[in-house]
Design an enzyme around this catalytic site. Structure first.
Site, PDB file in Angstrom:
ATOM      1  N   LEU A 171     -93.466 -20.895   7.347  1.00 29.20           N
ATOM      2  CA  LEU A 171     -93.734 -22.243   6.738  1.00 29.20           C
ATOM      3  C   LEU A 171     -94.133 -22.883   7.981  1.00 29.20           C
ATOM      4  O   LEU A 171     -93.326 -22.806   8.975  1.00 29.20           O
ATOM      5  CB  LEU A 171     -92.782 -22.628   5.582  1.00 29.20           C
ATOM      6  N   GLU A 185     -87.113 -27.584  -2.487  1.00 29.49           N
ATOM      7  CA  GLU A 185     -88.395 -27.059  -2.789  1.00 29.49           C
ATOM      8  C   GLU A 185     -88.410 -25.586  -2.993  1.00 29.49           C
ATOM      9  O   GLU A 185     -89.149 -25.139  -3.758  1.00 29.49           O
ATOM     10  CB  GLU A 185     -89.132 -27.550  -1.536  1.00 29.49           C
TER      11      GLU A 185
END
Length: 195
Positions: free
Chosen positions: A23, A33
């Site tokens: 990410l 998240e």
């Protein structure tokens, strides 16, 4: 009636979704998240069935080995080169259409919702497909360097839903990074992607 297809993605303002197989904000972790990703993709709406996560080979190998396969979900990996599913994966399909066919035939009794979780070319295939598509987007409000991007989507084709069950509202913040959860829905095929 055709099945609703879901995509879930976290992206930077420039649509960046990855860098070097991680990410973009790696090594910073956005635990809440990630919990949201887990909850949305793993929570089936029909008792006794499981959701399906469909991903490309690179996405599969970007998941830490100890977390493969993703628990409580049917994991389908797409690859034209591989002849057998990678260790831990439940199924292998050569392309997205074949994966959908597998879900609607062999897996029809056990499969509930379908979630595309990456990468970039698979998101594009989903967006080119017919029928209702939902994009569950985490808009990260800080720009990080990226080498992988989410496809641009047609603003006329997708509308932002004002609220969606199970999706937190408002601005979120973790480790100094702000983000918000958004859900877009489409029922019309976008001329931008017409063949």
């Amino acid at each position: 009636m055709s099945r609703v297809l879901n995509a879930i993605v976290a992206m930077c303002p420039d649509l960046g979704i990855g860098r070097d197989g991680h990410l973009p904000w790696h090594p910073i972790r956005l635990k809440d998240e990630f919990k949201y990703f887990q909850k949305m993709t793993a929570t089936a709406s029909v008792e006794g069935k499981q959701n399906v996560v469909v991903m490309g080979k690179k996405t599969w190998f970007s998941i830490p080995e100890k977390n493969r396969p993703l628990n409580n979900r049917i994991n389908i990996v797409l690859s034209r080169q591989m002849k057998v599913p990678p260790a831990g994966a439940h199924h292998l399909a050569p392309d997205f259409c074949s994966a959908l066919k597998l879900i609607d035939t062999e897996l029809s009794e056990q499969a509930d919702q379908v979630w595309v979780i990456g990468g970039s070319s698979l998101y594009k295939e989903l967006m080119q497909s017919q029928g209702t598509r939902r994009l569950f987007v985490t808009q990260v409000l800080e720009q990080f360097q990226c080498d992988t991007f989410f496809p641009e989507f047609c603003p006329d084709e997708y509308h932002l839903l004002p609220g969606f069950p199970g999706v937190p509202q408002g601005l979120q913040e973790e480790n100094g990074i702000q983000y918000r959860f958004e859900v877009y829905e489409s029922v019309v095929h976008c001329p931008l992607y017409s063949k």
